[in-house]
Scaffold this motif. Structure first.
Motif, PDB file in Angstrom:
ATOM      1  N   ALA A  46      -5.848  66.416 -18.028  1.00  0.00           N
ATOM      2  CA  ALA A  46      -5.047  65.016 -18.140  1.00  0.00           C
ATOM      3  C   ALA A  46      -5.770  64.225 -19.628  1.00  0.00           C
ATOM      4  CB  ALA A  46      -5.406  64.348 -17.178  1.00  0.00           C
ATOM      5  N   VAL A  47      -7.142  64.627 -19.868  1.00  0.00           N
ATOM      6  CA  VAL A  47      -7.784  64.102 -20.965  1.00  0.00           C
ATOM      7  C   VAL A  47      -7.110  64.562 -22.259  1.00  0.00           C
ATOM      8  CG1 VAL A  47     -10.008  63.597 -22.046  1.00  0.00           C
ATOM      9  CG2 VAL A  47      -9.795  63.284 -19.761  1.00  0.00           C
ATOM     10  N   ILE A  48      -7.226  65.918 -22.287  1.00  0.00           N
ATOM     11  CA  ILE A  48      -6.692  66.718 -23.538  1.00  0.00           C
ATOM     12  C   ILE A  48      -5.182  66.324 -23.778  1.00  0.00           C
ATOM     13  CG2 ILE A  48      -6.411  68.992 -24.496  1.00  0.00           C
ATOM     14  CD1 ILE A  48      -8.466  70.226 -22.455  1.00  0.00           C
ATOM     15  N   SER A  49      -4.687  66.197 -22.598  1.00  0.00           N
ATOM     16  CA  SER A  49      -3.164  65.758 -22.891  1.00  0.00           C
ATOM     17  C   SER A  49      -2.979  64.274 -23.680  1.00  0.00           C
ATOM     18  CB  SER A  49      -2.208  65.823 -21.683  1.00  0.00           C
ATOM     19  OG  SER A  49      -2.244  67.151 -21.395  1.00  0.00           O
ATOM     20  N   ALA A  50      -3.648  63.402 -22.995  1.00  0.00           N
ATOM     21  CA  ALA A  50      -3.560  62.000 -23.123  1.00  0.00           C
ATOM     22  C   ALA A  50      -4.443  61.840 -24.838  1.00  0.00           C
ATOM     23  CB  ALA A  50      -4.514  61.307 -22.267  1.00  0.00           C
ATOM     24  N   ALA A  51      -5.260  62.785 -24.988  1.00  0.00           N
ATOM     25  CA  ALA A  51      -5.814  62.235 -26.343  1.00  0.00           C
ATOM     26  C   ALA A  51      -4.775  62.998 -27.312  1.00  0.00           C
ATOM     27  CB  ALA A  51      -7.210  63.225 -26.529  1.00  0.00           C
ATOM     28  N   GLY A  52      -3.940  64.059 -26.951  1.00  0.00           N
ATOM     29  CA  GLY A  52      -3.301  64.886 -27.768  1.00  0.00           C
ATOM     30  C   GLY A  52      -3.735  65.666 -28.662  1.00  0.00           C
ATOM     31  N   ILE A  53      -4.901  65.978 -28.535  1.00  0.00           N
ATOM     32  CA  ILE A  53      -5.270  66.811 -29.652  1.00  0.00           C
ATOM     33  C   ILE A  53      -6.574  68.123 -28.750  1.00  0.00           C
ATOM     34  CG2 ILE A  53      -6.014  65.662 -31.613  1.00  0.00           C
ATOM     35  CD1 ILE A  53      -8.226  64.354 -30.570  1.00  0.00           C
ATOM     36  N   PRO A  54      -6.619  69.323 -29.313  1.00  0.00           N
ATOM     37  CA  PRO A  54      -7.510  70.132 -28.667  1.00  0.00           C
ATOM     38  C   PRO A  54      -9.009  69.558 -28.883  1.00  0.00           C
ATOM     39  CG  PRO A  54      -6.678  70.999 -30.867  1.00  0.00           C
ATOM     40  CD  PRO A  54      -6.231  69.421 -30.624  1.00  0.00           C
ATOM     41  N   LEU A  55      -9.690  69.970 -27.972  1.00  0.00           N
ATOM     42  CA  LEU A  55     -11.283  69.309 -27.636  1.00  0.00           C
ATOM     43  C   LEU A  55     -12.026  70.374 -27.714  1.00  0.00           C
ATOM     44  CD1 LEU A  55     -10.550  66.731 -24.929  1.00  0.00           C
ATOM     45  CD2 LEU A  55     -10.601  66.424 -27.300  1.00  0.00           C
ATOM     46  N   ALA A  56     -13.045  70.396 -28.855  1.00  0.00           N
ATOM     47  CA  ALA A  56     -14.491  71.261 -28.824  1.00  0.00           C
ATOM     48  C   ALA A  56     -15.298  70.716 -27.649  1.00  0.00           C
ATOM     49  CB  ALA A  56     -15.044  70.813 -30.181  1.00  0.00           C
ATOM     50  N   ALA A  57     -15.644  71.598 -26.838  1.00  0.00           N
ATOM     51  CA  ALA A  57     -16.442  71.035 -25.774  1.00  0.00           C
ATOM     52  C   ALA A  57     -17.534  71.893 -25.356  1.00  0.00           C
ATOM     53  CB  ALA A  57     -15.627  70.427 -24.682  1.00  0.00           C
ATOM     54  N   PRO A  58     -18.811  71.956 -25.891  1.00  0.00           N
ATOM     55  CA  PRO A  58     -19.771  72.756 -25.247  1.00  0.00           C
ATOM     56  C   PRO A  58     -20.382  72.109 -23.960  1.00  0.00           C
ATOM     57  CG  PRO A  58     -20.628  71.446 -26.920  1.00  0.00           C
ATOM     58  CD  PRO A  58     -19.095  71.069 -26.902  1.00  0.00           C
ATOM     59  N   SER A  59     -21.306  72.943 -23.092  1.00  0.00           N
ATOM     60  CA  SER A  59     -21.855  72.115 -22.034  1.00  0.00           C
ATOM     61  C   SER A  59     -22.406  70.849 -22.359  1.00  0.00           C
ATOM     62  CB  SER A  59     -22.756  72.758 -21.379  1.00  0.00           C
ATOM     63  OG  SER A  59     -23.760  73.417 -22.163  1.00  0.00           O
ATOM     64  N   ALA A  60     -22.344  69.864 -21.550  1.00  0.00           N
ATOM     65  CA  ALA A  60     -22.782  68.381 -21.886  1.00  0.00           C
ATOM     66  C   ALA A  60     -24.163  68.055 -21.360  1.00  0.00           C
ATOM     67  CB  ALA A  60     -21.862  67.235 -21.188  1.00  0.00           C
ATOM     68  N   ASN A  61     -25.149  69.125 -21.819  1.00  0.00           N
ATOM     69  CA  ASN A  61     -26.597  68.879 -21.512  1.00  0.00           C
ATOM     70  C   ASN A  61     -27.457  68.940 -22.859  1.00  0.00           C
ATOM     71  OD1 ASN A  61     -25.426  71.818 -21.579  1.00  0.00           O
ATOM     72  ND2 ASN A  61     -27.767  72.272 -22.107  1.00  0.00           N
ATOM     73  N   LEU A  62     -28.759  68.319 -22.755  1.00  0.00           N
ATOM     74  CA  LEU A  62     -29.312  68.524 -24.044  1.00  0.00           C
ATOM     75  C   LEU A  62     -29.457  69.964 -24.286  1.00  0.00           C
ATOM     76  CD1 LEU A  62     -32.211  65.842 -23.572  1.00  0.00           C
ATOM     77  CD2 LEU A  62     -30.273  65.927 -25.215  1.00  0.00           C
ATOM     78  N   SER A  63     -29.581  70.534 -25.546  1.00  0.00           N
ATOM     79  CA  SER A  63     -29.879  71.768 -25.607  1.00  0.00           C
ATOM     80  C   SER A  63     -30.973  72.504 -25.151  1.00  0.00           C
ATOM     81  CB  SER A  63     -29.753  72.163 -27.122  1.00  0.00           C
ATOM     82  OG  SER A  63     -29.609  73.488 -27.491  1.00  0.00           O
ATOM     83  N   GLY A  64     -31.031  73.689 -24.240  1.00  0.00           N
ATOM     84  CA  GLY A  64     -32.175  74.194 -23.503  1.00  0.00           C
ATOM     85  C   GLY A  64     -32.084  73.899 -22.223  1.00  0.00           C
ATOM     86  N   ARG A  65     -31.594  72.750 -21.740  1.00  0.00           N
ATOM     87  CA  ARG A  65     -31.642  72.029 -20.377  1.00  0.00           C
ATOM     88  C   ARG A  65     -30.646  72.847 -19.634  1.00  0.00           C
ATOM     89  NH1 ARG A  65     -34.323  69.560 -17.413  1.00  0.00           N
ATOM     90  NH2 ARG A  65     -32.950  67.781 -16.675  1.00  0.00           N
TER      91      ARG A  65
END
Ligand code: AMP
Ligand code: MG
Length: 340
Positions: A128-147
């Motif tokens: 739903a978020v990707i569709s509503a934004a109307g753009i492809p989304l780059a998305a790595p895991s939403a943690n601080l790196s290493g966690r």
């Protein structure tokens, strides 16, 4: 920066997340694997902010998420027949496919690479978020790196509050480990990261799939990583974790014999009653799906046990167990103790 806490069930909040993304902002969003830190995949500046917010090494590429298979064509040079078949079998779902990239992919998404990784998630909120934004989304895991990767909105809030525009709460993630990553930019296809779609499922469509040695072993010195993310220390709590291989009885005796050394256990549900040290369970011995779902949350809580060392049980590297093994062996810095 003030971070907004949005809820996918509240009217208008998905649209608010989409608006932030369209304006070049960062939003933590739920997917069926783990929470992703999303930005407009076609905006190099927005993607650069992902690296800053996470403290992610700049050579570690990002996965691009789509909400409709028709968005795939524009992101890659071409889609070969075997890629179409694989997508037909497992998309939407926890599978990322690597192919040679199209010119529209900013260098921040695939630093120094000729390829791009794409995933079509099944999570209704992610779509739903990707569709509503109307753009492809780059998305790595939403943690601080290493966690450890985040499997709840609270994990994202804990790591990234003040560093990103918003977190969108969509409940707990169902798979719990990051997507399976397979490269179809080489022949035979190559498994770079195991996940919810198993090696066996990939081979049912593709025939023989090569498993990158870095899936189960530390990268040899001087060898270039096929998947740059695999070379970094990952998922590790502060307390050292060691994997213990052996029977349940031998494991329990071993751990209890280290009680005086302030040992703790990361164990299966059925082990807990016999242990004389603090422990965290992460699922039943024969339930790798549950282990995958609970592992990262368990790793996040190990430091609260006030232990000097944590001895972990680890499943055999088969089926979804391969994904659990791959994460846990990194959390343990490849330290394995063989008993029996
Ligand atoms: P994360 O975004 O945190 O789930 O990590 C993504 C993983 O996929 C990392 O290990 C990356 O190195 C790997 N990856 C993403 N894109 C590519 C690519 N084009 N080629 C090789 N590995 C990739
Ligand atoms: Mg990650």
């Amino acid at each position: 920066m003030k971070t907004e806490f949005l809820n996918a069930g509240t009217p208008g909040h998905i649209e608010r997340a989409a608006q932030i993304l369209r304006e070049g902002g960062l939003v933590g969003i739920p997917t069926e694997t783990v929470y992703g830190l999303a930005a407009n995949a076609l905006d190099g500046k927005a993607c650069a902010r992902i690296f800053e917010a996470k403290g992610r090494p700049v050579d570690n590429p990002l996965i691009v998420h789509i909400s409709d298979i028709s968005q795939w064509d524009a992101l890659v040079k071409e889609i070969p027949e075997r890629a179409r078949k694989l997508a037909e079998a497992y998309w939407p779902g926890p599978l990322t496919i690597i192919l040679p990239k199209a010119d529209c992919i900013p260098q921040e998404v695939s630093p120094g690479l000729e390829t791009v990784s794409v995933r079509f998630p099944s999570h209704p909120v992610a779509r739903a978020v990707i569709s509503a934004a109307g753009i492809p989304l780059a998305a790595p895991s939403a943690n601080l790196s290493g966690r450890p990767s985040p499997t709840t909105a609270e994990h994202v809030w804990h790591d990234l509050k003040g560093r990103i525009e918003a977190v969108l709460d969509g409940g707990e993630c169902g798979v719990g480990v990051e997507s399976t990553v397979v490269s179809l930019a080489c022949d035979p296809p190559r498994l770079l990261r195991p996940g919810g779609i198993t090696l066996e499922q990939l081979e049912a469509v593709l025939g023989h799939v090569e498993v990158d040695p870095a899936v189960t072993h530390p990268l040899a010195e001087g060898v270039k990583a096929a998947s740059p993310g695999m070379k970094y220390k990952h998922y590790a709590p502060k307390v050292p974790v060691k994997i213990v291989e052996g029977s349940r009885e031998a494991y329990i005796d071993f751990v209890n014999s280290h009680k005086k050394d302030k040992a703790a256990a990361l164990c299966y549900d059925g082990d807990a009653a016999a242990l004389e040290v603090p422990y965290i369970c992460y699922g039943g011995e024969n339930d790798p799906d549950c282990q995958a779902r609970e592992l990262f949350d368990a790793l996040r809580h190990l430091d609260e046990l006030d232990a000097e060392v944590v001895f972990a049980r680890c499943p055999p590297p088969e089926g979804v167990g391969l994904a659990v093994y791959n994460r846990l062996i990194r959390a343990a810095g490849f330290e394995v103790i063989h008993i029996d």
